[in-house]
Design an enzyme around this catalytic site. Structure first.
Site, PDB file in Angstrom:
ATOM      1  CG  LEU A  54      15.961   7.331  19.524  1.00 28.50           C
ATOM      2  CD1 LEU A  54      14.564   6.758  19.354  1.00 28.50           C
ATOM      3  CD2 LEU A  54      17.018   6.280  19.224  1.00 28.50           C
ATOM      4  CE1 TYR A 113      22.879  11.492   9.739  1.00 33.10           C
ATOM      5  CE2 TYR A 113      23.708   9.452   8.798  1.00 33.10           C
ATOM      6  CZ  TYR A 113      22.863  10.109   9.661  1.00 33.10           C
ATOM      7  OH  TYR A 113      22.000   9.399  10.455  1.00 33.10           O
ATOM      8  CE  LYS A 173      23.283  10.304  13.307  1.00 31.02           C
ATOM      9  NZ  LYS A 173      22.381  10.364  14.484  1.00 31.02           N
ATOM     10  CG  ASN A 213      20.606   1.321   4.269  1.00 27.58           C
ATOM     11  OD1 ASN A 213      20.530   2.481   3.907  1.00 27.58           O
ATOM     12  ND2 ASN A 213      21.652   0.549   3.969  1.00 27.58           N
ATOM     13  N   PRO A 229     -30.667 -23.444   0.976  1.00 29.88           N
ATOM     14  CG  PRO A 229     -32.229 -22.332   2.316  1.00 29.88           C
ATOM     15  CD  PRO A 229     -31.276 -22.116   1.189  1.00 29.88           C
ATOM     16  N   GLY A 230     -31.494 -26.899   1.365  1.00 28.54           N
ATOM     17  CA  GLY A 230     -31.845 -28.134   0.689  1.00 28.54           C
ATOM     18  C   GLY A 230     -30.915 -28.547  -0.430  1.00 28.54           C
TER      19      GLY A 230
END
Length: 397
Positions: free
Chosen positions: A63, A117, A121, A146, A308-309
């Protein structure tokens, strides 16, 4: 199995190495691959290690690459390192499979025709193909489109990474042409393909221009899942994601969709101060009610806290229906169909979590039976609350 990863600290290398570690350490249940050593080689690794790693590797992921050099001449490093790596394998007599990360720019077609580039490659590809013919070793050449995903470096060679980073950090972005279409490959989809390749299950193709044509004996290898998306679509999605803490609306992110993958990528760039956000609590003497999350097509989630309640509710809906899920405390849910006398009663408790449906046409309430504990209920409604058409009518059960 011993695996050599060159370019191990790069975007793809880092993701691959972490995936390989999960397999090695038996954290990934999707495969029974046995991995013993992962040799990570990068630009800072002592050069003498390369021969040792090449000698002991059972599979090589090459890589390593140069994307943004200060001078165009430096692109030659893309094939010079590949040449050095292949020499090491030859010296060791190691004919293990070797994968090369190339680029679609190596096609030298269209806008890539003058790409230095791409030429570098392509030279790397030719070196690998020649090596395969000479030694009989299995070679796997991938021409990446990409790439995007977590840990991708912004302001480098990925527009998606730059856009995600800038939107997440409230920085401006610039789009010259919203209609420009990109072919995008998500990092997790790429890593899945690389793990397949490691097991001899790579996907192969030939190319018709820039388009891969899948075929069993293709010269090249390819990740099977990519997405074609315009810059405008990417930007619009990112600003939708960024607005979620304000709107509370979670956009549609179907499994496997580009939107889901982009959202995960966007989140990976969030700064600490945006990793959490306040919710508006509606508080009174009875307790509180807080909307948690809304969806575009599947209603909304809220949390209700009753002291509560206290009895809450005492209303009914025509079409809206809800799920009440008590997660703490002890309570009673009552429902009565409008016009009838029979009351349906459900005792609920955080000690035995269950979901109770609030039925359309039934008035309903929820009563905190405790004298000391708050009653905490997660509520889901099948639609977002519309203050102009609330579909809520008062009536005591």
């Amino acid at each position: 199995m011993n695996i050599l990863v060159t370019g191990a600290r790069g975007f793809v290398g880092k993701n691959l190495c972490r995936a390989l570690e999960n397999i090695r350490d038996k954290k990934d249940r999707r495969t029974n691959l046995e991995i013993e050593h992962i040799f990570e080689y990068d630009i800072e690794t002592p050069e003498e290690y390369l021969l040792e790693y090449a000698k002991n590797a059972d599979f090589v992921f090459n890589l390593a690459g140069i994307n943004r050099p200060k001078e165009e001449k430096e692109f030659e490093g893309n094939y010079l390192f590949a040449d050095k790596l292949l020499d090491c394998l030859l010296e060791c007599g190691n004919k293990c499979p070797i994968m090369l990360s190339s680029s679609i720019q190596a096609s030298l077609i269209g806008r890539y025709a003058l790409s230095d580039y791409g030429r570098s490659k392509l030279q790397g590809e030719n070196l690998l193909f020649d090596y395969g013919e000479k030694t009989g070793a299995k070679v796997l050449v991938y021409r990446f489109p990409n790439l995007f995903g977590k840990w991708c470096r912004p302001n480098y060679n990925s527009a998606v990474a730059t856009f995600c980073n800038n939107v997440a950090n409230d920085l401006p972005i610039q789009v010259n042409d919203r209609s420009t279409q990109l072919t995008l490959l998500y990092i997790d989809d790429l890593i899945d393909e690389m793990i397949d390749a490691l097991q001899g299950k790579e996907h192969r193709c030939n190319y018709d221009g820039l388009e891969p044509i899948f075929c069993e004996n293709g010269k090249y290898c390819v990740a099977p899942v990519t997405h074609k998306v315009t810059l405008g679509e990417i930007v619009d999605l990112l600003y939708t994601f960024d607005s979620q803490p304000k709107t509370h609306v979670m956009p549609e992110i179907p499994n496997g969709s580009f939107a889901k993958k982009l959202y995960s990528t966007y989140l990976s760039y969030l700064p600490k101060e945006k990793a959490s956000y306040d919710l508006k609590m509606n508080v009174d003497q009875r307790g509180s009610f807080t909307e948690l999350l809304k969806t575009e097509k599947c209603g909304q989630f809220s949390v209700n806290i009753s002291k509560p309640g206290i009895t809450k509710g005492q209303h009914w809906h025509n079409s809206k229906w809800e799920l009440f899920i008590v997660v703490s405390g002890k309570g009673l849910i009552e429902q009565r169909r409008i016009g009838d006398d029979e009351v349906l009663r459900f005792e609920v408790s955080g000690e035995k979590i269950e979901a109770v449906k609030m039925l359309p046409g039934y008035t309903h309430n929820i009563i905190n039976l405790s004298e000391t504990e708050d009653l905490v209920t997660i509520m889901w409604a099948n639609e977002q609350f519309d203050k102009d058409r609330p579909d809520t009518f008062s009536e005591i059960v």
